[in-house]
Design an enzyme around this catalytic site. Structure first.
Site: not given
Length: 748
Positions: A293-295
């Site tokens: 995932t992104d942050y």
């Protein structure tokens, strides 16, 4: 005879047994590396608890640097407990050794950590921002710069980079346009593949290669209004035609990981979007690496209104085949319970963990967890003379000469008096651009330094800062005006702060910040010829400058060797060959503006009732592919190998290119195609090839392209690639607007 009859069955049985063993030995045995890794992964999975498995699916940031909104202060404790499989924002041989030792000596199974970081355009030696590097129109050069970045990063213990970003960006208000390769699908695809190959090399087991990550999947660059993290609204057709191809190119280049996007697609946040990750990425494309995932994008699905709580958000992400959770900790908190309740199967967990462990095996971390950690190599590799030389070369190739009226450029090194003006003329802090990894601004070469090293001892340089980048005071204007009046030429260096582009750096305007425009006008009014050096992470609307200033260089943010590269071009040691990877609009109200738009039923003409603005010229200020040289190139004699071609044939397209000037130069010849009529409407033209050609003065060369079925294809109503019979236009020229044109008929 009796003995023979007694022992014959035994002999036959023995013979058959030996024959069976012989035939078995002759069969191909799968001793491949892949089979061995799969066996090791399966063996390890059988030893792991659910909590340990979920730990491998958890990625936390260290406290070395910050790239997002949240931090945890317990990440070291979790490493020791085996609840974290990867760490990002941790680099340096000493520090990564410390963290790896925690995992190896304290966790039950001693599974090595994976270290990741945003190595986007260099690690310690910083190269031009990716948008700038794309202006080189030289994917081979981008591959080399990625190799340098990988060598430096791996010397500090890193295994993984969150790059390349391959998002198509057609709205320059979006700050992250700086991280990609611009507006065109074909050009982006070429650079996506080159950067993946540069980072990953031929084998991930090579200590100088870095696991790459194609991001952000998908359509993040189409955020409404150019506002970061905003909603994306597009058709499935546009997704397939424009935004997906660079990701497919990354897969074909062997990319090992993907990252989810912050945006939603078709009402579903990307991080929980089964259509994107199950249907397209896994099933249709066969991607077998892992997805991160992104942050904190898993809990953000709650804010989107797609998940009611943490537990449901984690459930939706794992159902979408998202393997690793960056920073939120929701997998760690929620997945064991979801497994215990039977809502998530342990097979799902094993599949995700297996992908992650496989990459660790491919990197050789199970053989030696410390194999990338080498203090001596770190000392030798970072910011080496060789790396700086490469950074200077890439920076030179990334500069675009937008205008050069009356051939003011190149400047003479023996010029008597030279004014150097502007808030970016003698600063080191703003040269690296966003996502500059472990770059140190102290290492940078300023424009002033580069100029001083070029000019003769007899040249007098008159410097004036004039104003601050975002300043509003005109107190410094007087000094700038005096410097210009004392000089033969004024080099005015203006633009953005490096943090004005990149993530969370969208702008509602495309003007020069502060009162820099007023400073430029004041210097121009002195009558001294002006060379405008523009530093930016995006196209800016510089219409006034185009109308009034003699020469303009777009230099983006060029990195560590910026000053040297700019001076090389200013004084003619290098003849600029950069071409724009993105259109420059005249006004912000034109955006999104891109060359490969579709026609309407009323395309723009002088007639009132056509598609146009009434208060601005409707053309680009500088079109896609634009870029001048200190010499002049002439295209002539465009010819096609046939007037008609069958669906499976190839068409040879040739043009004669001649250097008409007195300097050696490089020109990027560009091939565009247009399908004039089809069952699905097509763009007015699309890039389908390019070639960078170096020519001596008066030298000519025939440049040839091969057009095949793929170049003529499009997605039909069922989103399948097809080629339909009909007429196609073929364009070759110096940019997307200035071309020669011919046509070919495709027949069944």
């Amino acid at each position: 005879m009796i003995l023979e009859k007694i022992f014959y069955p035994q002999k036959m049985a023995m013979f058959i047994g030996v024959l069976f063993l012989f035939l078995q030995a002759c069969q191909p045995v799968d001793n491949s590396k892949e089979a061995k890794i799969e066996a090791k992964v399966d063996s390890l999975l059988n030893k792991m608890t659910v909590e340990e498995k979920v730990g491998q699916m958890t990625l936390f940031t260290s406290d070395l640097t910050t790239t997002g909104p949240t931090m945890r202060d317990d990440y070291k404790k979790l490493i020791k407990e085996g609840q974290v499989g990867a760490i990002f924002n941790a680099y340096g041989a000493e520090y990564t050794r410390e963290l790896q030792t925690m995992a190896m000596e304290n966790s039950r199974l001693g599974i090595p950590l994976l270290f990741g970081y945003d190595v986007v355009h260099g690690f310690r030696t910083i190269f031009p921002i990716p948008l700038g590097e794309a202006a080189s129109w030289d994917p081979a050069l981008a591959r080399q710069s990625s190799q340098v970045a990988a060598r430096e990063a791996t010397a500090t213990g890193l295994h993984w980079t969150f790059a390349p970003m391959v998002d198509i960006a057609r709205d320059p208000r979006w700050g992250r346009i700086a991280e990609g390769s611009g507006e065109d699908t074909y050009l982006n695809s070429q650079f996506a593949a080159a950067r993946v190959k540069g980072f990953q090399g031929d084998s991930l087991s090579d200590l100088q290669t870095l696991l790459a990550c194609a991001k952000h999947f998908v359509a993040y660059g189409a955020a409404e209004g150019g506002r970061d993290y905003n909603t994306v609204n597009m058709s499935d057709r546009r997704l397939w035609e424009v935004y997906l191809p660079p990701f497919k190119a990354a897969i074909e280049a062997g990319v090992g990981t993907f990252m989810t996007a912050f945006n939603e697609y078709d009402g579903v946040p990307a991080t929980g979007n089964q259509y994107l990750f199950n249907d397209i990425l896994r099933d249709r494309w066969g991607f077998d690496g892992f997805v991160v995932t992104d942050y904190t994008s898993i809990p953000e699905m709650i804010t989107h209104g797609f998940a009611k709580d943490d537990k449901q958000a984690a459930h939706k992400a794992i159902d979408a085949n998202v393997d690793m959770d960056m920073q939120s900790g929701l997998y760690m908190d929620e997945l064991p319970t979801l497994v215990a309740e039977g809502k998530v199967s342990e097979e799902q967990i094993d599949q995700a963990v297996g992908r992650i462990l496989e990459m660790k095996y491919r990197l050789g971390l199970f053989e030696d967890p410390y194999r990338y950690i080498d203090e001596e190599k770190e000392e030798q590799e970072l910011l080496s003379e060789q790396n700086r030389k490469m950074a200077r070369e890439v920076a030179r190739e990334s500069i675009v000469l937008l205008k050069n009226q009356d051939s003011v450029l190149p400047l003479s090194k023996d010029i008597d008096d030279l004014a150097v003006i502007g808030p970016l003329a003698d600063t080191k802090q703003e040269l690296l651009g966003s996502w500059s990894a472990a770059g140190h601004w102290e290492d940078n070469v300023t424009v002033m330094q580069g100029i001083k090293e070029k000019v003769s001892e007899g040249t007098e340089i008159h410097f004036a800062k004039g104003t601050e980048i975002s300043g509003t005071s005109d107190e410094g204007f007087g000094g700038a005006i005096r410097a210009a009046r004392q000089s033969d030429v004024a080099v005015v260096v203006l633009g953005e702060e490096e943090e004005m582009s990149g993530e969370a750096a969208s702008r509602a305007t495309l003007d020069l910040p502060g009162n820099q425009q007023e400073l430029l006008e004041a210097v121009h009014e002195t009558g001294t010829p002006v060379v405008f050096v523009l530093m930016s992470g995006r196209p800016l609307a510089i219409t006034w400058a185009d109308q009034n200033v003699s020469s303009i260089l777009e230099t983006w943010f060029l990195g560590t060797e910026a000053g040297h590269a700019i001076a090389d071009v200013l004084f003619g040691d290098d003849n600029p060959s950069g071409k724009l990877p993105v259109t420059f609009p005249r006004k912000v109200g034109q955006v999104p503006y891109y060359y490969d738009h579709k026609n309407t039923g009323r395309p723009m003409t002088d007639s009132k009732y056509t598609s146009k603005y009434i208060d601005v010229k409707n053309s680009a200020l500088y079109p896609f592919g634009h870029g001048l040289s200190y010499t002049n190139f002439e295209y002539e004699n465009l010819r096609l190998s046939a007037d008609t071609m069958a669906l499976d044939d190839e068409l040879q397209v040739s043009v004669d290119l001649q250097n008409m000037g007195d300097r050696t130069g490089e020109e990027v010849a560009q091939l565009y195609i247009r399908d004039l009529y089809a069952s699905i409407t097509q763009p007015v033209k699309e890039l389908r090839g390019f070639e960078k050609v170096k020519l001596e003065p008066n030298q000519s060369q025939t440049v040839s392209f091969t057009v095949n079925k793929e170049d003529l294809s499009f997605y039909d109503k069922e989103l399948q690639k097809v080629v339909e019979p009909g007429k196609f236009k073929v364009f070759v020229g110096t940019n997307s607007e200035n071309t020669l044109v011919d046509s070919v008929e495709v027949v069944e």
